[in-house]
Scaffold this active site. Structure first.
Site, PDB file in Angstrom:
ATOM      1  N   HIS A  16     -31.283 -10.709  37.578  1.00 44.80           N
ATOM      2  CA  HIS A  16     -32.255 -10.196  36.646  1.00 44.80           C
ATOM      3  C   HIS A  16     -31.392  -9.300  35.604  1.00 44.80           C
ATOM      4  O   HIS A  16     -30.457  -8.680  35.975  1.00 44.80           O
ATOM      5  CB  HIS A  16     -33.262  -9.197  37.603  1.00 44.80           C
ATOM      6  CG  HIS A  16     -33.720  -9.768  38.957  1.00 44.80           C
ATOM      7  ND1 HIS A  16     -34.045  -9.060  39.953  1.00 44.80           N
ATOM      8  CD2 HIS A  16     -33.886 -11.062  39.055  1.00 44.80           C
ATOM      9  CE1 HIS A  16     -34.534  -9.846  40.975  1.00 44.80           C
ATOM     10  NE2 HIS A  16     -34.405 -11.105  40.412  1.00 44.80           N
ATOM     11  N   TYR A  26     -29.549   2.889  42.885  1.00 44.49           N
ATOM     12  CA  TYR A  26     -29.404   2.915  41.430  1.00 44.49           C
ATOM     13  C   TYR A  26     -30.209   3.915  40.674  1.00 44.49           C
ATOM     14  O   TYR A  26     -31.352   4.013  40.726  1.00 44.49           O
ATOM     15  CB  TYR A  26     -29.422   1.353  41.162  1.00 44.49           C
ATOM     16  CG  TYR A  26     -30.797   0.667  41.442  1.00 44.49           C
ATOM     17  CD1 TYR A  26     -32.021   0.478  40.478  1.00 44.49           C
ATOM     18  CD2 TYR A  26     -30.932   0.086  42.524  1.00 44.49           C
ATOM     19  CE1 TYR A  26     -32.889  -0.109  40.727  1.00 44.49           C
ATOM     20  CE2 TYR A  26     -32.252  -0.460  42.872  1.00 44.49           C
ATOM     21  CZ  TYR A  26     -33.051  -0.662  41.997  1.00 44.49           C
ATOM     22  OH  TYR A  26     -34.362  -1.289  42.150  1.00 44.49           O
TER      23      TYR A  26
END
Length: 467
Positions: free
Chosen positions: A70, A133
């Site tokens: 992605h 993240y």
């Protein structure tokens, strides 16, 4: 096993902007501790200040869980809290590095900065793995992604565990091969004041690529409280503010004063807040009128403001507001000539019609053509020049307005002696309306922008080309 005692260090990869970071992890028999994100230390070490706004954690309980590939429209700082992963990154951005692949393992002692548009995929190598993240934009249903198939033959990623033996979502399995991927376009650039002289020059300089947008004054109201939601600003990288109130004499009237402050100060402050909030680069055009013209020699960028009139005051206020945006270029210029009504065209017309003009000869400066300003702005952005204020005018020896008028007469085949030099006071003695005070010295020191590699064009040579 997590490696303890590493020094904070960066490791470059073949993909521009994709940087692996070794992280110091401190541990003993009780466990370990690390600073997963430490802005001050990491920026000092060279990590871009990418402005994270959201922290996410993804947990995978089974070895071999594979996600991707992605490419998101934001930057990501990816690390591991527990366990270990194999990561694969493919550049899916427009440009010469499209399709470039990088792979490595990530454990708690390692992190990676993933730029917008770089496809990322992760395969779990240990049970009970959690990776974390940070991203610099909030998730949005309107965000545009780019995808690549995990098994793409061109990328040819050497997965540690074959894809036939791992858990993959049907959606990830359906992603396109590299030849069918639509590359992610660069962040958008918005040019304000697109119908003005500088706006038209910027259109010629920057072109009409899909990620370059041009807006006239009526297209975007800088004073509107809805400015923050007028666009999805995180899709933009740069705003170039070529819009301004420039009627120097009218600014001395009651209405002109209000209009000048609204356009040159209040509206600019709104842009600065917008840029700071969204991490945008703001390019703003300044003026020699922020100075009083009493200095000997050229004005450096850090000379103190001392505007003489309303126009100069509003431009100085705008400059101060722009400085609030961390990523900004203030481009200060003087004696601007472009596509439209201007001094050079007026002098050429007078020469052709046999009119002998009286022209001011006690103001000193250099002409600046809008094509040069546009070229300079493009240069600063393309070279990632240090943010701040840059003087940008034509180069060469300073001249007076009368000198320029004589040059126009000469280069259009007329007698330059027909131009008579007069003082500023004498020229405006019979003016019907208000007259703004002008700086007598408008010469700008150009050494700073020259130090970035920009070759300043000689103003006299540019005048000849323009004519």
């Amino acid at each position: 096993m997590t490696t303890f005692g590493k020094a904070l260090a960066r490791i470059e990869t073949p993909i521009p902007g994709l940087v692996v970071w070794e992280l110091p992890v401190h541990g003993d028999s009780r466990g370990w501790f690390k600073e997963n994100w430490q802005r001050e230390k990491m920026i000092a070490a060279g990590l871009p200040d990418f402005g994270p706004v959201q922290n996410n954690v993804s947990f995978n309980d089974a070895v071999g869980t594979t996600r991707g590939i992605h490419a998101e429209p934001w930057d990501k700082w990816v690390s591991v809290a527990t366990g270990r992963i194999f990561g694969a990154w493919v550049d899916l951005r427009e440009g010469p590095t499209f399709g470039t692949v990088f792979t490595t393992e990530i454990d708690p002692s390692r992190a990676i900065l993933v730029p917008r548009g770089v496809g990322n995929a992760y395969q779990t190598l240990e049970a009970d793995t959690a990776y974390t993240y940070l991203v610099n934009d909030h998730w949005s249903p309107d965000a545009e992604y780019t995808f690549l198939n995990l098994a793409d033959e061109t990328a040819a990623i050497a997965w540690p565990i074959p894809l036939t033996d791992v858990e993959i979502s049907p959606k990830d399995l359906a992603h396109p091969r590299l030849g069918d991927v639509v590359p992610m376009a660069p962040r958008k650039t918005l040019v304000l004041g697109a119908n003005g002289q500088l706006g038209r020059a910027l259109r010629l300089e920057l072109g009409d690529a899909p990620h370059i947008e041009y807006a006239a004054r009526e297209d975007l109201d800088l004073a509107s409280p809805d400015l923050v939601s007028a666009r999805r600003w995180r899709d933009y990288g740069t705003i170039i503010n070529a819009a301004a109130y420039t009627a120097v004499d009218l600014a001395e009237t009651a209405k002109g004063r209000r209009d000048a402050w609204a356009a040159n100060a209040t509206g600019v402050a709104g842009l600065a807040r917008l840029a700071a909030r969204n991490g945008l680069t703001l390019v703003h055009i300044s003026s020699d009128y922020v100075f009083d013209g009493t200095r000997e020699g050229g004005y450096p960028e850090d000379a103190p403001f001392a505007p003489l009139g309303v126009y100069g005051q509003t431009k100085a206020a705008g400059d101060a507001a722009v400085a609030v945006a961390p990523r900004h270029y203030v481009v200060r210029t003087s004696w601007v000539i472009g596509d439209g009504r201007n001094f050079v065209r007026t002098m050429a017309s007078l020469a052709e019609r046999g009119i002998d003009p009286r022209v001011v000869d006690d103001q000193v400066g250099r002409l600046t053509f809008t094509s040069e300003i546009a070229r300079g702005i493009h240069h600063l952005l393309a070279t990632d020049a240090p943010f701040g204020t840059y003087n940008l005018s034509g180069g060469g020896e300073p001249t007076t307005w009368a000198d320029i008028a004589r040059a126009v007469f000469e280069h259009t085949g007329h007698d330059p002696a027909r131009v008579t030099g007069v003082s500023t006071e004498a020229y405006f003695a019979s003016a019907a309306g208000p007259v703004a005070p002008r700086p007598r010295n408008s010469v700008l020191d150009l050494s700073k922008i020259a130090s970035t590699g920009f070759e300043v064009a000689d103003a006299r040579e540019s005048l000849v080309s323009y004519l």
